[in-house]
Structures are given as C-alpha cells and as structure tokens.
Motif scaffolding. Structure first.
Motif, PDB file in Angstrom:
ATOM      1  N   MET A 128      -4.936   3.034  -6.746  1.00  0.00           N
ATOM      2  CA  MET A 128      -5.156   1.593  -6.639  1.00  0.00           C
ATOM      3  C   MET A 128      -6.636   1.196  -6.661  1.00  0.00           C
ATOM      4  O   MET A 128      -6.951   0.039  -6.883  1.00  0.00           O
ATOM      5  N   VAL A 132       0.856  -1.188   0.000  1.00  0.00           N
ATOM      6  CA  VAL A 132       0.000   0.000   0.000  1.00  0.00           C
ATOM      7  C   VAL A 132       0.894   1.240   0.000  1.00  0.00           C
ATOM      8  O   VAL A 132       0.716   2.177   0.777  1.00  0.00           O
ATOM      9  N   ASP A 133       1.838   1.237  -0.909  1.00  0.00           N
ATOM     10  CA  ASP A 133       2.786   2.327  -1.071  1.00  0.00           C
ATOM     11  C   ASP A 133       2.054   3.671  -1.137  1.00  0.00           C
ATOM     12  O   ASP A 133       1.110   3.847  -1.901  1.00  0.00           O
ATOM     13  N   ASP A 134       2.496   4.636  -0.340  1.00  0.00           N
ATOM     14  CA  ASP A 134       1.823   5.928  -0.256  1.00  0.00           C
ATOM     15  C   ASP A 134       1.717   6.639  -1.598  1.00  0.00           C
ATOM     16  O   ASP A 134       0.724   7.313  -1.872  1.00  0.00           O
ATOM     17  N   ASN A 137       6.910   8.170   0.178  1.00  0.00           N
ATOM     18  CA  ASN A 137       6.552   6.874   0.747  1.00  0.00           C
ATOM     19  C   ASN A 137       7.594   6.480   1.786  1.00  0.00           C
ATOM     20  O   ASN A 137       8.526   7.235   2.072  1.00  0.00           O
ATOM     21  N   LEU A 162      -0.922   4.457  -3.771  1.00  0.00           N
ATOM     22  CA  LEU A 162      -2.220   4.156  -3.181  1.00  0.00           C
ATOM     23  C   LEU A 162      -3.395   4.929  -3.793  1.00  0.00           C
ATOM     24  O   LEU A 162      -4.455   4.334  -4.024  1.00  0.00           O
ATOM     25  N   MET A 217      -8.331  -2.099  -2.700  1.00  0.00           N
ATOM     26  CA  MET A 217      -7.451  -2.033  -1.549  1.00  0.00           C
ATOM     27  C   MET A 217      -8.192  -1.791  -0.233  1.00  0.00           C
ATOM     28  O   MET A 217      -7.597  -1.861   0.846  1.00  0.00           O
ATOM     29  N   SER A 261       3.517   6.087   7.356  1.00  0.00           N
ATOM     30  CA  SER A 261       2.398   6.535   6.530  1.00  0.00           C
ATOM     31  C   SER A 261       2.548   8.030   6.328  1.00  0.00           C
ATOM     32  O   SER A 261       2.913   8.758   7.268  1.00  0.00           O
TER      33      SER A 261
END
Length: 330
Positions: free
Chosen positions: A247, A239-241, A285, A244, A251, A261
């Motif tokens: 996505m 869930v890479d910042d 990230n 995200l 998710m 985060s």
C-alpha cells in the motif's frame, strides 16, 4: 465390500462451505478456505470418532448461487453443518439452514442482522462491523475530528458501518459533512474520493471490502488526500494484512479499529501465521480467522455431542464455546 463401504461412510460428518472463490470477492473466499485448511492440517480430519468430509462450493459472491449450492449441500449431500460466507450469501442461506435444521456457521459476514431469531441455527465466528465502527467513532471524536466525510461500499456491511459510525460520532458532538456510497462492483474510487475531498472534512471514514483495500489506498494517495491533512480512519478492512505491504507510505498514520493483526504477539498466532504463510505464500488477514475459528467451533461441538449431528444439539453445543484463537481468547 458394499457393507464395509456403507459402514465407513456412516462415520463421516459432511461439512459444506459456500464461499466466493471467483469474481471480485475471491480474495475473501480464498482467505477463509486457507484458514480452514490450516486448522484441519493441524488438528486432523477426524473428531469424536467421525471423519470430516469437507465440501467447498464457489458461489462467486452471487446470492442466487449461494442459495442453490446450499440447497444442494443440505438436500443432496446431507451435510451436517454448513459454512456461510459474505453477507448476501449468508442471508440467502440462513432460511435454508433453518428449514433443514442444519447448523450454520457464519465465517465472513460482519452484518449484525444476519444472526436473528428467524434463523436460530446460525452462529458466527467472524465479527460485526458495528463493534469496530462504533469504537473508531468514539476515538475520532476524542482525538480532534470535528467534520467527517464517509465513503462506503453500497451494500449491507457498508450501511451498517456507516450507521453505527454516524450515530456514535454525532452523539459525541461531531458532524458528518457527506456520506458517499460506492457501487460494490466498481473498484474505481477516484471520483468518490474527489467528492469527499471537496466536502472539506478534517477526517475521512471509509468502509470497503478488504479485497478492495489496495485499490482504495492507491487512489487515496493519487487524489492527494494524504497530503491535504485529511485523517483516514475506518474498520480494519482498509489495512488488510495481506494487502498492507503493497500500500505504500500513504497508509502511514491511518488509524483503524479491527479484530486482528498478523503481528498479534501470542504463541498461538505466531504459529498460525508461520503455517499460513508457508502453505499459501501470503499473510493471513482477519477474514481467514473466520474459517480457522469456524472449523474449531465445529470440532468442539462434535466433541460435546460425541459425534452426533442433530442440528439442535450441534447449535446448542456451539453456543458458549470458548477457545484460544490466533486473535486472542474467544
């Protein structure tokens, strides 16, 4: 004039950083490079009376390139400190920094074995996958997961994530129904996700590099795993910042264990995220923090040594250093 120039250069501290800025893992290198720049923009380019001369080299994620570039930085450029990137590159550079007695800050690699007694000049400002994978395994076992399929990228970080998760989950009474290895250079996860679904798990644990998270999320939804009642868990990479926002709803409900985060609610992080987005046009990230914190560690070590660049002194100064990072106290 020559003497004046020589005197000026004598005050420089050269820092060489080897990162993947092209190729499939380029997003990783660019996050680290951006983190480094944000730190230097905020804290200046001099410390302890010395000017920091930053040299960044692109290894394209190829260990042979990493080794060659690091050797050039240590022997020809005479860097006082070298920054290492992804695991294969860090492993290639480690023996060279030991041989040259050059302080080596690992900014990306999450593989525990990179830092070992054979490479005493290496310290780490990134993370370890074992920390995250063990925690999420314990969480899964306590929250109803009984049968887990694993999809992992086939390289050292993936192997570590899988090994730690498997040990912790089975110790807690869970079952691993299948472990599926995906070639690192192959971003097509569809056939591997289908195999995972066919194993009929209640939960899917996945480790892929952050730069591939967006592709994985898309194919996870396309294969219908999100509609099949299969819980998706993993380390924070998935869930890479930065990825995200694109996505989609697949998710929703995903649970991960990570070190950072962009929404971390601290004044330090809010300032970091704002400066990062303004400078780069995208969100930081967790990988970016390896660069930002890596430069902080270098600056603090140079303050402790009063600008002296002896490798042993720098490494000793780095160990035990504490500070307030955008991700929290370190």
């Amino acid at each position: 004039g020559t003497l004046a120039s020589t005197g000026a250069f004598a005050q420089d501290v050269k820092v060489g950083v080897v990162l993947p800025l092209t190729g499939g893992l380029a997003p990783v290198g660019k996050q680290v490079q951006a983190g480094i720049k944000i730190y230097m923009d905020k804290h200046g380019t001099s410390v302890a009376g010395k000017k920091i001369d930053l040299i960044v080299k692109d290894d394209a994620g190829v260990p042979d390139n990493s080794k060659r570039l690091a050797q050039e930085l240590i022997v020809n450029d005479k860097v006082a400190i070298i920054g290492s990137g992804i695991t294969p590159s860090a492993m290639a550079i480690g023996p060279l920094s030991t041989q040259g007695k050059t302080a080596n800050v690992v900014m990306v690699s999450g593989t525990s074995g990179v830092i070992n007694p054979n490479n005493p000049y290496m310290v780490r400002t990134s993370f370890t996958l074992g920390q995250q994978s063990g925690i999420i395994a314990e969480w899964a076992a306590k929250n109803g997961s009984k049968k887990v399929a694993i999809v992992q990228s086939d390289w050292a970080p993936g192997a570590e994530a899988t090994a730690v998760f498997t040990e912790a989950f089975t110790k807690a009474g869970g079952q691993i129904v299948e472990t599926i290895k995906v070639p690192l250079a192959n971003p097509d996860f569809a056939p591997f996700l289908q195999r995972a679904r066919d194993a009929n798990p209640d939960t899917l644990f996945v480790f892929v590099p952050a730069s591939q998270a967006g592709t994985f999320a898309k194919q996870f939804a396309e294969r219908g795993l999100d509609k099949a009642g299969i819980k998706l868990i993993g380390p924070g990479d998935i869930v890479d910042d930065n990825d995200l926002p694109g996505m989609g709803d697949s998710m929703l409900g995903v649970v991960t264990a990570g070190i950072y985060s962009a929404l971390h609610n601290s004044p330090t992080n809010k300032e970091y995220v704002a400066a990062f987005k303004k400078a780069n046009g995208f969100r930081p990230n967790f990988i970016s923090l390896g660069g930002y914190d890596g430069m902080h560690l270098m600056y603090e070590a140079l303050k402790k040594t009063q600008g002296k660049t002896d490798g042993d002194a720098l490494v000793n100064a780095m160990k035990g250093t504490k500070w307030e990072s955008p991700r929290g106290p370190i």
